[in-house]
Design a protein around this motif. Sequence first.
Motif, PDB file in Angstrom:
ATOM      1  N   MET A  10      -1.004   3.125  -1.431  1.00  0.00           N
ATOM      2  CA  MET A  10      -2.065   2.633  -2.317  1.00  0.00           C
ATOM      3  C   MET A  10      -2.928   3.807  -2.776  1.00  0.00           C
ATOM      4  O   MET A  10      -3.348   4.632  -1.970  1.00  0.00           O
ATOM      5  CB  MET A  10      -2.948   1.618  -1.563  1.00  0.00           C
ATOM      6  N   ASP A  33       4.091  -5.044  -8.656  1.00  0.00           N
ATOM      7  CA  ASP A  33       2.931  -5.888  -8.302  1.00  0.00           C
ATOM      8  C   ASP A  33       2.543  -6.813  -9.461  1.00  0.00           C
ATOM      9  O   ASP A  33       2.280  -7.998  -9.280  1.00  0.00           O
ATOM     10  CB  ASP A  33       1.713  -5.024  -7.941  1.00  0.00           C
ATOM     11  N   ILE A  44      -2.570 -10.967  -6.388  1.00  0.00           N
ATOM     12  CA  ILE A  44      -2.068 -10.596  -5.057  1.00  0.00           C
ATOM     13  C   ILE A  44      -2.998 -11.078  -3.931  1.00  0.00           C
ATOM     14  O   ILE A  44      -2.517 -11.630  -2.932  1.00  0.00           O
ATOM     15  CB  ILE A  44      -1.773  -9.081  -5.006  1.00  0.00           C
ATOM     16  N   PHE A  48      -1.679 -13.433  -0.757  1.00  0.00           N
ATOM     17  CA  PHE A  48      -1.899 -13.097   0.666  1.00  0.00           C
ATOM     18  C   PHE A  48      -2.688 -14.203   1.354  1.00  0.00           C
ATOM     19  O   PHE A  48      -2.396 -14.571   2.502  1.00  0.00           O
ATOM     20  CB  PHE A  48      -2.676 -11.766   0.796  1.00  0.00           C
ATOM     21  N   PHE A  56       4.081 -12.844   0.631  1.00  0.00           N
ATOM     22  CA  PHE A  56       4.047 -11.815  -0.415  1.00  0.00           C
ATOM     23  C   PHE A  56       5.282 -10.932  -0.327  1.00  0.00           C
ATOM     24  O   PHE A  56       5.907 -10.603  -1.345  1.00  0.00           O
ATOM     25  CB  PHE A  56       2.772 -10.959  -0.295  1.00  0.00           C
ATOM     26  N   ARG A  57       5.670 -10.541   0.898  1.00  0.00           N
ATOM     27  CA  ARG A  57       6.827  -9.628   1.047  1.00  0.00           C
ATOM     28  C   ARG A  57       8.119 -10.283   0.565  1.00  0.00           C
ATOM     29  O   ARG A  57       9.006  -9.606   0.033  1.00  0.00           O
ATOM     30  CB  ARG A  57       6.967  -9.167   2.503  1.00  0.00           C
ATOM     31  N   GLU A  60       8.031 -10.024  -3.069  1.00  0.00           N
ATOM     32  CA  GLU A  60       8.229  -8.626  -3.444  1.00  0.00           C
ATOM     33  C   GLU A  60       9.709  -8.252  -3.350  1.00  0.00           C
ATOM     34  O   GLU A  60      10.253  -7.583  -4.243  1.00  0.00           O
ATOM     35  CB  GLU A  60       7.391  -7.739  -2.521  1.00  0.00           C
ATOM     36  N   GLY A  78       5.077  -1.548  -5.185  1.00  0.00           N
ATOM     37  CA  GLY A  78       3.904  -1.729  -4.339  1.00  0.00           C
ATOM     38  C   GLY A  78       3.971  -0.765  -3.160  1.00  0.00           C
ATOM     39  O   GLY A  78       5.058  -0.329  -2.765  1.00  0.00           O
ATOM     40  N   GLY A  79       2.812  -0.448  -2.598  1.00  0.00           N
ATOM     41  CA  GLY A  79       2.759   0.551  -1.527  1.00  0.00           C
ATOM     42  C   GLY A  79       3.562   0.183  -0.286  1.00  0.00           C
ATOM     43  O   GLY A  79       4.004   1.064   0.456  1.00  0.00           O
ATOM     44  N   GLY A  80       3.786  -1.118  -0.065  1.00  0.00           N
ATOM     45  CA  GLY A  80       4.486  -1.541   1.151  1.00  0.00           C
ATOM     46  C   GLY A  80       5.942  -1.921   0.923  1.00  0.00           C
ATOM     47  O   GLY A  80       6.618  -2.395   1.841  1.00  0.00           O
ATOM     48  N   ARG A 117      -6.855  -5.131  -3.283  1.00  0.00           N
ATOM     49  CA  ARG A 117      -5.856  -4.766  -2.284  1.00  0.00           C
ATOM     50  C   ARG A 117      -6.221  -5.424  -0.955  1.00  0.00           C
ATOM     51  O   ARG A 117      -7.037  -4.892  -0.200  1.00  0.00           O
ATOM     52  CB  ARG A 117      -5.786  -3.247  -2.153  1.00  0.00           C
ATOM     53  N   PRO A 118      -5.596  -6.571  -0.665  1.00  0.00           N
ATOM     54  CA  PRO A 118      -6.015  -7.356   0.508  1.00  0.00           C
ATOM     55  C   PRO A 118      -5.936  -6.587   1.826  1.00  0.00           C
ATOM     56  O   PRO A 118      -6.761  -6.799   2.712  1.00  0.00           O
ATOM     57  CB  PRO A 118      -5.061  -8.558   0.519  1.00  0.00           C
ATOM     58  N   LEU A 119      -4.978  -5.663   1.940  1.00  0.00           N
ATOM     59  CA  LEU A 119      -4.836  -4.937   3.207  1.00  0.00           C
ATOM     60  C   LEU A 119      -6.019  -4.003   3.463  1.00  0.00           C
ATOM     61  O   LEU A 119      -6.234  -3.554   4.590  1.00  0.00           O
ATOM     62  CB  LEU A 119      -3.529  -4.139   3.235  1.00  0.00           C
ATOM     63  N   ARG A 136       4.617   4.629   7.136  1.00  0.00           N
ATOM     64  CA  ARG A 136       5.390   4.571   5.892  1.00  0.00           C
ATOM     65  C   ARG A 136       5.852   5.920   5.353  1.00  0.00           C
ATOM     66  O   ARG A 136       6.855   5.972   4.632  1.00  0.00           O
ATOM     67  CB  ARG A 136       4.553   3.866   4.806  1.00  0.00           C
TER      68      ARG A 136
HETATM   69  O1  LIG Z   1       0.438  -1.021   0.602  1.00  0.00           O
HETATM   70  C1  LIG Z   1       0.658  -2.252   0.542  1.00  0.00           C
HETATM   71  O2  LIG Z   1       1.174  -2.885   1.476  1.00  0.00           O
HETATM   72  C2  LIG Z   1       0.317  -2.958  -0.709  1.00  0.00           C
HETATM   73  C3  LIG Z   1       0.117  -2.226  -1.850  1.00  0.00           C
HETATM   74  C4  LIG Z   1      -0.126  -2.848  -3.176  1.00  0.00           C
HETATM   75  O3  LIG Z   1       0.602  -2.119  -4.136  1.00  0.00           O
HETATM   76  C5  LIG Z   1       0.287  -4.316  -3.197  1.00  0.00           C
HETATM   77  O4  LIG Z   1       1.690  -4.442  -3.214  1.00  0.00           O
HETATM   78  C6  LIG Z   1      -0.267  -5.044  -1.994  1.00  0.00           C
HETATM   79  O5  LIG Z   1      -1.677  -4.990  -2.073  1.00  0.00           O
HETATM   80  C7  LIG Z   1       0.226  -4.435  -0.666  1.00  0.00           C
END
Ligand SMILES: O=C(O)C1=C[C@@H](O)[C@@H](O)[C@H](O)C1
Length: 172
Positions: A10, A33, A44, A48, A56-57, A60, A78-80, A117-119, A136
């Motif tokens: 992110m 995303d 997003i 979540f 969400f996963r 994705e 997305g970052g994850g 960004r919920p996380l 990661r």
């Molecule tokens: O790093 C992550 O897990 C995320 C990154 C964003 O791109 C989104 O895909 C979401 O907020 C989760």
Amino acid sequence: MRNLILVGPMGAGKSTIGRLLAKELRLPFKDSDKEIELRTGANIPWIFDKEGEPGFRDREQAMIAELCAFDGLVLATGGGAVMRDANRQALHAGGRVVYLHASVEQQVGRTSRDRNRPLLRTANPEATLRALLEVRDPLYREIADLVVETDERPPRMVVLDILERLQKLPPR
Ligand SMILES: O=C(O)C1=C[C@@H](O)[C@@H](O)[C@H](O)C1
Ligand SMILES: Nc1ncnc2c1ncn2[C@@H]1O[C@H](COP(=O)(O)OP(=O)(O)OP(=O)(O)O)[C@@H](O)[C@H]1O
Ligand SMILES: [Mg+2]
């Protein structure tokens, strides 16, 4: 080359750099995303909230599979996305993969004004970003053809670096 795929944490700049790269290469740009939000009809944080991170996963994973089947896209993930084996396989097979690297300090600065960004809705977003990157970083590197530094470099400079280094990559 099939697609040009950006991975990274992110705030690394995948959406920003992806859009600029697509313009430069005159290719369509897709942001996984954004595509998930369009398909779901919800943002997003809402996904979540209602379906949890596993929900969400799943969305994705389906979207990554769909987008990687295209040819000639610039794709921001997305970052994850790299957390699931199936995604890493699809991304690696889907084209050239560029890991946009950013230090945790830069990630904090770039994500602090944005509540999407919920996380990162935690008491200590910096600690969260650090913990996520530790897990990661090896996964981004595992599938990357290029690792590109984004700290202290404006998006335009990152784009030029990617374009130059892509030309020098040997065929896979
Ligand atoms: O790093 C992550 O897990 C995320 C990154 C964003 O791109 C989104 O895909 C979401 O907020 C989760
Ligand atoms: N190289 C850069 N230098 C300074 N600011 C940047 C850089 N790249 C991106 N930014 C800024 O950082 C913020 C986050 O960028 P962006 O949304 O592109 O990140 P992302 O990697 O797509 O994050 P996510 O995984 O959450 O989707 C934006 O405000 C963007 O303008
Ligand atoms: Mg993004």
